[in-house]
Write an enzyme that holds these catalytic residues in place. Structure first.
Site, short mmCIF file in Angstrom:
data_model
loop_
_atom_site.label_atom_id
_atom_site.label_comp_id
_atom_site.label_asym_id
_atom_site.label_seq_id
_atom_site.Cartn_x
_atom_site.Cartn_y
_atom_site.Cartn_z
N HIS A 75 -6.55 30.42 44.37
CA HIS A 75 -6.86 29.81 43.07
C HIS A 75 -6.16 30.56 41.94
O HIS A 75 -6.78 31.41 41.31
CB HIS A 75 -8.37 29.85 42.83
CG HIS A 75 -9.14 28.94 43.72
ND1 HIS A 75 -9.46 27.65 43.39
CD2 HIS A 75 -9.65 29.14 44.96
CE1 HIS A 75 -10.14 27.09 44.36
NE2 HIS A 75 -10.28 27.97 45.33
N GLY A 127 -11.89 22.54 45.40
CA GLY A 127 -13.16 21.83 45.48
C GLY A 127 -13.40 21.52 46.94
O GLY A 127 -13.28 22.40 47.79
N GLU A 128 -13.66 20.27 47.24
CA GLU A 128 -13.89 19.87 48.63
C GLU A 128 -12.90 18.75 48.93
O GLU A 128 -12.98 17.67 48.34
CB GLU A 128 -15.33 19.42 48.76
CG GLU A 128 -15.97 19.84 50.06
CD GLU A 128 -15.72 18.81 51.14
OE1 GLU A 128 -15.54 19.19 52.31
OE2 GLU A 128 -15.68 17.61 50.79
N SER A 129 -11.98 19.01 49.84
CA SER A 129 -10.85 18.08 50.01
C SER A 129 -11.30 16.68 50.43
O SER A 129 -10.73 15.69 49.96
CB SER A 129 -9.82 18.65 50.97
OG SER A 129 -10.42 19.11 52.14
N CYS A 187 -5.83 25.14 46.67
CA CYS A 187 -6.92 25.14 47.65
C CYS A 187 -7.17 23.73 48.21
O CYS A 187 -6.38 23.25 48.99
CB CYS A 187 -8.15 25.81 47.06
SG CYS A 187 -9.16 26.53 48.35
N GLU A 196 -5.78 29.68 39.09
CA GLU A 196 -6.47 29.37 37.83
C GLU A 196 -7.67 30.30 37.61
O GLU A 196 -8.28 30.29 36.55
CB GLU A 196 -6.92 27.90 37.80
CG GLU A 196 -8.09 27.52 38.69
CD GLU A 196 -7.71 27.34 40.17
OE1 GLU A 196 -6.57 27.71 40.55
OE2 GLU A 196 -8.56 26.86 40.94
N ILE A 247 -11.15 31.21 48.25
CA ILE A 247 -12.51 30.70 48.44
C ILE A 247 -12.47 29.61 49.51
O ILE A 247 -11.89 28.56 49.29
CB ILE A 247 -13.07 30.12 47.12
CG1 ILE A 247 -13.03 31.17 46.00
CG2 ILE A 247 -14.50 29.60 47.32
CD1 ILE A 247 -13.33 30.64 44.61
N ARG A 248 -13.05 29.89 50.67
CA ARG A 248 -12.96 28.94 51.81
C ARG A 248 -11.52 28.42 51.91
O ARG A 248 -11.28 27.22 51.98
CB ARG A 248 -13.91 27.76 51.61
CG ARG A 248 -15.31 28.02 52.10
CD ARG A 248 -16.13 26.75 52.13
NE ARG A 248 -16.14 26.07 50.85
CZ ARG A 248 -15.83 24.78 50.69
NH1 ARG A 248 -15.53 24.03 51.71
NH2 ARG A 248 -15.85 24.26 49.49
N1 GLN Z 1 -11.54 24.57 52.41
C1 GLN Z 1 -11.99 23.68 51.39
C2 GLN Z 1 -11.83 22.23 51.81
O1 GLN Z 1 -11.76 21.94 52.92
C3 GLN Z 1 -11.28 23.93 50.09
C4 GLN Z 1 -11.89 25.12 49.39
C5 GLN Z 1 -11.54 25.25 47.94
O2 GLN Z 1 -10.90 24.38 47.34
N2 GLN Z 1 -11.98 26.32 47.34
O3 GLN Z 1 -11.80 21.34 51.03
#
Ligand code: GLN
Length: 196
Positions: A179, A52-54, A84, A181, A143-144
């Site tokens: 990921h 998600g977004e940390s 992630c 999952e 993903i990112r």
């Molecule tokens: N790089 C993202 C972050 O800073 C994490 C990306 C992800 O969880 N898919 O939170």
């Protein structure tokens, strides 16, 4: 066995599904439940922290009074799988962006991460990860994705993508930059459940 999935933000339902299917494949009785409040956490034997977004997940963990409880439970031996954003939160050291956004890390694993090392959302990709605990490579969805820049102390790299660390283990704690999952391949989840 009850496995909690931190359900404050991110790909929560995918994690719940993956844990349930991995339990079935392993023939383990139990369930996966969403953790949003301290009483939910008190009922689980292990935890996964999704992608998600940390920064957002970290803030919400503090707001919902889960942050300190997770740190305490991990200290008592509760297994955690962070993927992630979850991987970033498990680290002791973050990069400049982590400091600039004043993101509080759980700081449970002896490793340093670079939060967006593999680029932006549109630079997301898939690649084969060489994993020491599996006999065949794992097809990882990035993903990112963060990179685990280095590990020390009790933390060991157990998975690499083109020489870069993307999976690490410190006893009962596991961090994946990708990921597991999302790829339909449950070998990492099944291995984690066996740790539990
Ligand atoms: N790089 C993202 C972050 O800073 C994490 C990306 C992800 O969880 N898919 O939170």
């Amino acid at each position: 066995m009850r496995v909690g999935v931190v359900g404050v933000q991110g790909d929560v339902s995918e994690h719940v599904d993956a844990v349930r299917r991995a339990m079935e494949e392993e023939g383990l009785p139990g369930d996966a439940v969403t953790v949003r409040r301290p009483p939910d956490l008190a009922k689980v034997d292990a935890l996964t922290i999704p992608g998600g977004e940390s920064t957002t997940i970290s803030k919400l963990l503090v707001k919902f009074e889960l942050f300190d409880d997770i740190v305490r439970r991990a200290g008592e031996g509760m297994p955690i799988l962070g993927t992630c954003a979850g991987c970033i939160l498990l680290a002791k050291e973050g990069d400049d962006q982590v400091s600039k956004t004043e993101t509080r890390l759980l700081g449970l694993m002896d490793m340093a991460v670079d939060r967006n090392a593999f680029g932006r959302q549109r630079e997301s990709f898939e690649g084969n990860v060489e994993v020491t605990i599996l006999d065949k490579p794992f097809h990882g969805v990035f993903i990112r994705a963060p990179e685990i820049l280095r590990t020390w102390g009790g933390c060991a790299p157990i998975g690499k993508l083109q020489g870069r660390i993307v999976l690490a283990q410190q006893g009962h704690l596991v961090a994946a930059a990708f990921h597991p999952e999302l790829s339909g391949d449950l070998r990492i989840h099944r291995w984690f459940l066996r740790l539990v």
